[in-house]
Design a protein around this motif. Structure first.
Motif, PDB file in Angstrom:
ATOM      1  N   ASP A  93       0.756  -1.128  -0.188  1.00 19.89           N
ATOM      2  CA  ASP A  93      -0.301   0.002   0.189  1.00 19.89           C
ATOM      3  C   ASP A  93       1.191   0.777   0.213  1.00 19.89           C
ATOM      4  OD1 ASP A  93      -2.305  -1.339  -0.038  1.00 19.89           O
ATOM      5  OD2 ASP A  93      -2.484  -1.451   2.404  1.00 19.89           O
ATOM      6  N   LYS A  94       2.389   1.287   0.754  1.00 20.19           N
ATOM      7  CA  LYS A  94       2.831   2.698   0.707  1.00 20.19           C
ATOM      8  C   LYS A  94       3.997   2.406  -0.591  1.00 20.19           C
ATOM      9  CE  LYS A  94       3.455   2.259   5.801  1.00 20.19           C
ATOM     10  NZ  LYS A  94       4.444   1.952   6.951  1.00 20.19           N
ATOM     11  N   GLY A  95       4.012   1.285  -1.784  1.00 22.30           N
ATOM     12  CA  GLY A  95       4.602   1.376  -2.870  1.00 22.30           C
ATOM     13  C   GLY A  95       5.988   0.506  -2.293  1.00 22.30           C
ATOM     14  N   GLN A  96       6.034  -0.199  -1.440  1.00 21.27           N
ATOM     15  CA  GLN A  96       7.698  -0.486  -0.757  1.00 21.27           C
ATOM     16  C   GLN A  96       7.810  -2.154  -0.874  1.00 21.27           C
ATOM     17  OE1 GLN A  96       7.323   0.745   3.533  1.00 21.27           O
ATOM     18  NE2 GLN A  96       7.391   2.591   2.520  1.00 21.27           N
ATOM     19  N   ILE A  97       9.137  -2.529  -1.286  1.00 24.00           N
ATOM     20  CA  ILE A  97       9.289  -4.091  -1.492  1.00 24.00           C
ATOM     21  C   ILE A  97      10.288  -4.048  -0.454  1.00 24.00           C
ATOM     22  CG2 ILE A  97       9.854  -5.766  -2.978  1.00 24.00           C
ATOM     23  CD1 ILE A  97       8.781  -4.612  -5.107  1.00 24.00           C
ATOM     24  N   ASN A  98      10.039  -5.244   0.849  1.00 21.18           N
ATOM     25  CA  ASN A  98      11.567  -5.822   1.150  1.00 21.18           C
ATOM     26  C   ASN A  98      12.123  -6.284   0.595  1.00 21.18           C
ATOM     27  OD1 ASN A  98      11.728  -7.318   3.804  1.00 21.18           O
ATOM     28  ND2 ASN A  98      13.262  -5.816   3.467  1.00 21.18           N
ATOM     29  N   VAL A 134       8.796   1.213  -5.217  1.00 20.58           N
ATOM     30  CA  VAL A 134       8.393   0.870  -6.236  1.00 20.58           C
ATOM     31  C   VAL A 134       8.306   2.039  -7.163  1.00 20.58           C
ATOM     32  CG1 VAL A 134       6.509  -0.309  -7.388  1.00 20.58           C
ATOM     33  CG2 VAL A 134       7.229  -1.368  -4.706  1.00 20.58           C
ATOM     34  N   ASN A 135       8.162   2.872  -6.866  1.00 18.93           N
ATOM     35  CA  ASN A 135       7.550   3.554  -8.292  1.00 18.93           C
ATOM     36  C   ASN A 135       9.215   4.834  -8.739  1.00 18.93           C
ATOM     37  OD1 ASN A 135       5.044   3.686  -7.728  1.00 18.93           O
ATOM     38  ND2 ASN A 135       4.912   4.849  -6.056  1.00 18.93           N
ATOM     39  N   SER A 136       9.891   4.840  -7.654  1.00 21.90           N
ATOM     40  CA  SER A 136      11.276   5.576  -8.011  1.00 21.90           C
ATOM     41  C   SER A 136      12.443   3.979  -8.343  1.00 21.90           C
ATOM     42  CB  SER A 136      11.681   6.473  -7.098  1.00 21.90           C
ATOM     43  OG  SER A 136      11.730   5.820  -6.153  1.00 21.90           O
ATOM     44  N   GLY A 137      12.511   3.298  -7.635  1.00 25.36           N
ATOM     45  CA  GLY A 137      12.951   2.115  -7.798  1.00 25.36           C
ATOM     46  C   GLY A 137      14.112   2.459  -6.491  1.00 25.36           C
ATOM     47  N   GLN A 138      14.323   3.605  -5.723  1.00 30.28           N
ATOM     48  CA  GLN A 138      15.129   3.759  -4.978  1.00 30.28           C
ATOM     49  C   GLN A 138      15.168   3.815  -3.601  1.00 30.28           C
ATOM     50  OE1 GLN A 138      15.046   7.913  -4.532  1.00 30.28           O
ATOM     51  NE2 GLN A 138      16.991   8.684  -6.230  1.00 30.28           N
ATOM     52  N   ILE A 139      16.392   3.237  -3.432  1.00 31.42           N
ATOM     53  CA  ILE A 139      16.324   2.169  -1.947  1.00 31.42           C
ATOM     54  C   ILE A 139      15.874   3.338  -0.705  1.00 31.42           C
ATOM     55  CG2 ILE A 139      18.572   0.715  -0.328  1.00 31.42           C
ATOM     56  CD1 ILE A 139      19.646   0.222  -2.554  1.00 31.42           C
ATOM     57  N   ILE A 140      15.641   2.676   0.258  1.00 28.89           N
ATOM     58  CA  ILE A 140      14.911   3.506   1.435  1.00 28.89           C
ATOM     59  C   ILE A 140      15.033   3.803   2.626  1.00 28.89           C
ATOM     60  CG2 ILE A 140      12.798   3.923   2.931  1.00 28.89           C
ATOM     61  CD1 ILE A 140      10.746   3.019   0.371  1.00 28.89           C
TER      62      ILE A 140
END
Length: 173
Positions: A93-98, A134-140
């Motif tokens: 939902d937050k657009g994140q992948i671990n 997911v959107n930017s592909g940047q590492i959070i």
């Protein structure tokens, strides 16, 4: 007169030390000399159980990396399955992948029976673990190049050949 002065001083130090001891016990302060390190040993005396735990562990890590827990339905307890599905859904939902990959299980220690048909073990492993947008592909968070050390306590239920993971607790190391 000199002996009274020394006795008073000794009592003051004893009171201070007792107060500090009470503080450390009450607040459960972890002292550096009590800190446990990272174990690279497998201390189970049952190689079949050890192999089964390792197989389930690697299956869990692979499913988590793929964000698809369906393959774990037989290896997960119902509550843990639901909990981890919710975590993955919140990340989605937050657009994140671990991502968790390049996992190496180095240690299985502290086998302890906790209830009828349940036991827990401490697992020590290293993995590349990072969170990506997911959107930017940047590492959070995390690192895509270096492995990080982990210690987790897993609770299993069932018999050899049909173990299920019921709980997972992570520790800082």
């Amino acid at each position: 007169m000199g002996s009274r002065y020394n006795r008073g001083r000794i009592w003051k130090w004893l009171i201070v030390l007792a107060g500090l001891g009470f503080y450390f016990i009450r607040n459960r302060v972890k002292l550096p000399f009590k800190k446990r390190g990272y174990f690279q040993e497998k201390t189970l005396n049952d190689s079949a159980l050890e192999a089964e735990i390792e197989a389930i562990f690697l299956k869990v890590q692979d499913a988590w990396d793929k964000h698809d827990l369906r393959a774990l339905s037989e290896s997960y307890g119902d509550n843990l399955y639901e909990k981890h599905e919710k975590i993955l859904q919140k990340m989605s939902d937050k657009g994140q992948i671990n991502h968790t990959h390049s996992v190496v299980l180095d240690g299985i220690t502290r086998y302890k029976e906790v209830k009828d048909n349940q036991f827990e073990v401490d697992l020590y492993f290293v993995a590349i673990d990072y969170l990506v947008s997911v959107n930017s592909g940047q590492i959070i968070a995390g690192n895509t190049q270096e492995r990080r050390a982990f210690k987790q306590r897993w609770t299993f239920s069932g018999q050899k050949g049909a173990l299920r993971v019921e709980k997972m607790k992570e520790f800082k190391i």
